[in-house]
Design a protein around this motif. Structure first.
Motif, PDB file in Angstrom:
ATOM      1  N   HIS A 120      15.866 -25.717  12.659  1.00  0.00           N
ATOM      2  CA  HIS A 120      15.739 -24.317  12.221  1.00  0.00           C
ATOM      3  C   HIS A 120      15.266 -24.261  10.760  1.00  0.00           C
ATOM      4  O   HIS A 120      14.513 -23.363  10.378  1.00  0.00           O
ATOM      5  CB  HIS A 120      17.079 -23.582  12.336  1.00  0.00           C
ATOM      6  N   SER A 141      22.282 -18.187  12.620  1.00  0.00           N
ATOM      7  CA  SER A 141      22.007 -18.040  14.052  1.00  0.00           C
ATOM      8  C   SER A 141      23.291 -17.625  14.765  1.00  0.00           C
ATOM      9  O   SER A 141      24.285 -17.279  14.128  1.00  0.00           O
ATOM     10  CB  SER A 141      21.469 -19.356  14.601  1.00  0.00           C
ATOM     11  N   GLY A 142      23.257 -17.719  16.109  1.00  0.00           N
ATOM     12  CA  GLY A 142      24.445 -17.347  16.865  1.00  0.00           C
ATOM     13  C   GLY A 142      25.559 -18.364  16.713  1.00  0.00           C
ATOM     14  O   GLY A 142      26.732 -18.041  16.853  1.00  0.00           O
ATOM     15  N   HIS A 144      25.515 -20.826  13.969  1.00  0.00           N
ATOM     16  CA  HIS A 144      25.583 -21.438  12.635  1.00  0.00           C
ATOM     17  C   HIS A 144      25.294 -20.439  11.533  1.00  0.00           C
ATOM     18  O   HIS A 144      24.474 -19.544  11.707  1.00  0.00           O
ATOM     19  CB  HIS A 144      24.536 -22.558  12.516  1.00  0.00           C
ATOM     20  N   ASP A 172      26.600 -10.176  17.607  1.00  0.00           N
ATOM     21  CA  ASP A 172      26.812 -10.084  19.061  1.00  0.00           C
ATOM     22  C   ASP A 172      28.137  -9.387  19.378  1.00  0.00           C
ATOM     23  O   ASP A 172      28.216  -8.568  20.295  1.00  0.00           O
ATOM     24  CB  ASP A 172      26.786 -11.484  19.694  1.00  0.00           C
ATOM     25  N   GLY A 184      23.159  -9.269  20.838  1.00  0.00           N
ATOM     26  CA  GLY A 184      23.544  -8.154  19.982  1.00  0.00           C
ATOM     27  C   GLY A 184      22.679  -7.930  18.763  1.00  0.00           C
ATOM     28  O   GLY A 184      22.543  -6.783  18.314  1.00  0.00           O
ATOM     29  N   GLY A 185      22.105  -9.005  18.210  1.00  0.00           N
ATOM     30  CA  GLY A 185      21.372  -8.855  16.954  1.00  0.00           C
ATOM     31  C   GLY A 185      20.280  -7.797  17.017  1.00  0.00           C
ATOM     32  O   GLY A 185      20.306  -6.819  16.256  1.00  0.00           O
ATOM     33  N   GLU A 189      20.317  -4.078  15.186  1.00  0.00           N
ATOM     34  CA  GLU A 189      19.231  -3.713  14.257  1.00  0.00           C
ATOM     35  C   GLU A 189      18.573  -2.402  14.682  1.00  0.00           C
ATOM     36  O   GLU A 189      18.317  -1.520  13.871  1.00  0.00           O
ATOM     37  CB  GLU A 189      18.193  -4.839  14.186  1.00  0.00           C
ATOM     38  N   GLY A 292      18.099 -17.481  14.532  1.00  0.00           N
ATOM     39  CA  GLY A 292      17.854 -16.222  15.219  1.00  0.00           C
ATOM     40  C   GLY A 292      18.000 -14.987  14.341  1.00  0.00           C
ATOM     41  O   GLY A 292      17.222 -14.031  14.455  1.00  0.00           O
ATOM     42  N   CYS A 322      11.922 -17.976  15.021  1.00  0.00           N
ATOM     43  CA  CYS A 322      13.285 -17.759  14.496  1.00  0.00           C
ATOM     44  C   CYS A 322      14.285 -18.182  15.563  1.00  0.00           C
ATOM     45  O   CYS A 322      15.236 -18.919  15.302  1.00  0.00           O
ATOM     46  CB  CYS A 322      13.507 -16.286  14.161  1.00  0.00           C
ATOM     47  N   ASP A 324      15.657 -19.970  19.151  1.00  0.00           N
ATOM     48  CA  ASP A 324      15.570 -21.364  19.569  1.00  0.00           C
ATOM     49  C   ASP A 324      14.222 -21.658  20.227  1.00  0.00           C
ATOM     50  O   ASP A 324      13.781 -20.914  21.108  1.00  0.00           O
ATOM     51  CB  ASP A 324      16.705 -21.685  20.542  1.00  0.00           C
TER      52      ASP A 324
HETATM   53  O1  KG4 Z   1      18.844 -19.411  16.753  1.00  0.00           O
HETATM   54  P1  KG4 Z   1      19.316 -18.696  17.962  1.00  0.00           P
HETATM   55  O2  KG4 Z   1      18.294 -18.366  19.018  1.00  0.00           O
HETATM   56  O3  KG4 Z   1      20.446 -19.490  18.689  1.00  0.00           O
HETATM   57  C1  KG4 Z   1      21.409 -20.280  18.046  1.00  0.00           C
HETATM   58  O4  KG4 Z   1      21.074 -21.419  17.601  1.00  0.00           O
HETATM   59  O5  KG4 Z   1      22.540 -19.775  17.923  1.00  0.00           O
HETATM   60  O6  KG4 Z   1      20.040 -17.366  17.453  1.00  0.00           O
HETATM   61  C2  KG4 Z   1      20.559 -16.400  18.326  1.00  0.00           C
HETATM   62  C3  KG4 Z   1      21.299 -15.362  17.492  1.00  0.00           C
HETATM   63  C4  KG4 Z   1      22.090 -14.361  18.340  1.00  0.00           C
HETATM   64  O7  KG4 Z   1      23.401 -14.264  17.823  1.00  0.00           O
HETATM   65  C5  KG4 Z   1      21.314 -13.061  18.146  1.00  0.00           C
HETATM   66  O8  KG4 Z   1      22.122 -11.901  18.250  1.00  0.00           O
HETATM   67  C6  KG4 Z   1      20.773 -13.244  16.728  1.00  0.00           C
HETATM   68  O9  KG4 Z   1      20.381 -14.608  16.685  1.00  0.00           O
HETATM   69  N1  KG4 Z   1      19.613 -12.379  16.472  1.00  0.00           N
HETATM   70  C7  KG4 Z   1      19.585 -11.403  15.546  1.00  0.00           C
HETATM   71  C8  KG4 Z   1      18.327 -10.747  15.664  1.00  0.00           C
HETATM   72  N2  KG4 Z   1      17.625 -11.378  16.657  1.00  0.00           N
HETATM   73  C9  KG4 Z   1      18.431 -12.374  17.136  1.00  0.00           C
HETATM   74  N3  KG4 Z   1      20.519 -11.006  14.646  1.00  0.00           N
HETATM   75  C10 KG4 Z   1      20.210  -9.947  13.859  1.00  0.00           C
HETATM   76  N4  KG4 Z   1      19.044  -9.271  13.931  1.00  0.00           N
HETATM   77  C11 KG4 Z   1      18.067  -9.635  14.804  1.00  0.00           C
HETATM   78  N5  KG4 Z   1      16.927  -8.961  14.880  1.00  0.00           N
END
Ligand code: KG4
Ligand code: ZN
Length: 355
Positions: A120, A141-142, A144, A172, A184-185, A189, A292, A322, A324
């Motif tokens: 990342h 992220s979700g 970390h 989330d 939820g992200g 937003e 994320g 952004c 995964d």
């Molecule tokens: O990096 P990722 O795909 O997976 C992990 O490595 O955890 O991140 C997923 C996370 C989820 O918690 C999702 O809600 C958040 O990223 N996310 C966001 C947005 N898009 C995704 N959080 C805030 N605003 C966003 N636009």
């Protein structure tokens, strides 16, 4: 090294995205594919590990085949197979790792194990310019929320991380409290647009002194109490402010937007303050954002302002990198390959790792 580009096949399956990519020389994406599982997990309001690993098993071979077909690349042209082997959901990691080991063995190519969080921190480079080091990276992220001092793509020193929930996890959970759906992200937003980010003064946990660790569970509980009321409290002890204590289903659209915007602002403020602190301590030339939550527009805007204020460069991944994806894994894998950091078939999947 010859003049031929080094082609790395990347495989990513650490959580709920099955992804494969072919990347040249660490940054140019030749072909990539991401199969998500949102519809499988939505009814549970979060990723269910057993469902995720089963879905990876079904999606992994089609993902690899598609990337090979789309790129037209022949196995003999591929320099190495890079794969996320830590951290993540163990059953999910094992699917991608087994596929990558099989390809590396059958093709007789080097296997490169990649740390997902470090990938990342490299994602901003994909299909873009290189990062200038030393850099300070914020990975949100979700799973970390961490700050790193980076000397190169492969040399990262952990400066701080969350002691409870990750920022994305807080998004989330708040989305679930507000009945906004999963993931939820993006939903928070969207709901926050048109809301007043200063309507409710939610707590910003900065922890003691110059700490670079994070905590989001207090903020999450504050939102819960604000929306549903404090358990056992009398009406006079109920939280003050818009829509206080009446339950998500009874909030007006404006009250809901205000809660979402105020929560989002609290997260963005904490991330900005901590990144500023870390940049001050490390003297970085570049700020790097990844994960994320890096897709969040108010966060991207706040960090752009911070970079301007500190007179440093900010590098953020394109939106599709952004979340995964295997392109960041293949990209970082190239640098491990250059550094001679190659794994063998005994490479293990690890659910957690602190680095
Ligand atoms: O990096 P990722 O795909 O997976 C992990 O490595 O955890 O991140 C997923 C996370 C989820 O918690 C999702 O809600 C958040 O990223 N996310 C966001 C947005 N898009 C995704 N959080 C805030 N605003 C966003 N636009
Ligand atoms: Zn991730």
């Amino acid at each position: 090294m010859t003049d031929e580009p080094a082609l790395i096949l990347g495989v990513e399956s650490s959580c709920d995205e099955t992804s494969c990519a072919l990347v040249a020389d660490g940054s140019k994406v030749i072909s990539d594919t991401v199969a998500g599982q949102v519809e499988l997990h939505a009814r549970y309001g979060g990723v269910v590990p057993e469902i995720a690993s089963r879905a990876h098993i079904e999606a992994i071979n089609p993902a690899i085949e598609r990337v090979l077909e789309d790129s037209g690349a022949r196995p003999e042209e591929i320099s190495a197979v890079a794969v996320t082997h830590e951290p993540g959901l163990i059953g999910s990691l094992l699917v991608g790792l087994t596929a990558a080991k099989t390809l590396a063995w059958v093709w007789g190519k080097p296997l490169v194990g990649v740390n997902h969080v470090c990938a990342h921190a490299y994602a901003a480079t994909i299909d873009d310019e290189r990062i200038e080091y030393p850099a300070t990276a914020l990975i949100v992220s979700g799973g970390h929320t961490s700050l790193y001092r980076c000397e190169s793509p492969t040399e990262l020193e952990l400066l701080g991380s969350t002691i409870d929930d990750a920022a994305g996890e807080a998004f989330d959970k708040v989305a679930s409290m507000l009945n906004l759906g999963f993931p939820g992200g993006p939903a928070v937003e969207k709901a926050a647009r048109g809301g007043d980010p200063h309507a409710i003064d939610f707590p910003r946990s900065l922890l003691k002194g110059q700490s670079l660790d994070f905590s989001f569970s207090g903020l999450k509980t504050a939102v819960l109490y604000h929306v549903n009321g404090v358990p056992g409290a009398t009406r006079s002890q109920a939280p003050a402010g818009v829509g206080a204590g009446k339950g998500a289903e009874n909030l007006s659209p404006q009250e809901l937007a205000d809660v979402a915007a105020s929560f989002q602002q609290a997260v963005v403020d904490v991330l900005r303050i901590k990144l500023r602190r870390a940049a001050g301590q490390t003297g970085a030339k570049t700020l790097v954002l990844g994960g994320g939550v890096a897709a969040n527009t108010p966060l991207r805007e706040a960090l752009s302002e911070l970079a301007e204020e500190l007179d440093v460069t900010l590098r953020m991944p394109k939106l599709r990198y952004c979340l995964d994806n295997a392109a960041m894994v293949a990209g970082l894998g190239y640098h491990y390959l250059l550094a001679g950091q190659i794994s063998d078939l005994s490479l293990e999947a690890r659910a957690t790792v602190r680095r």
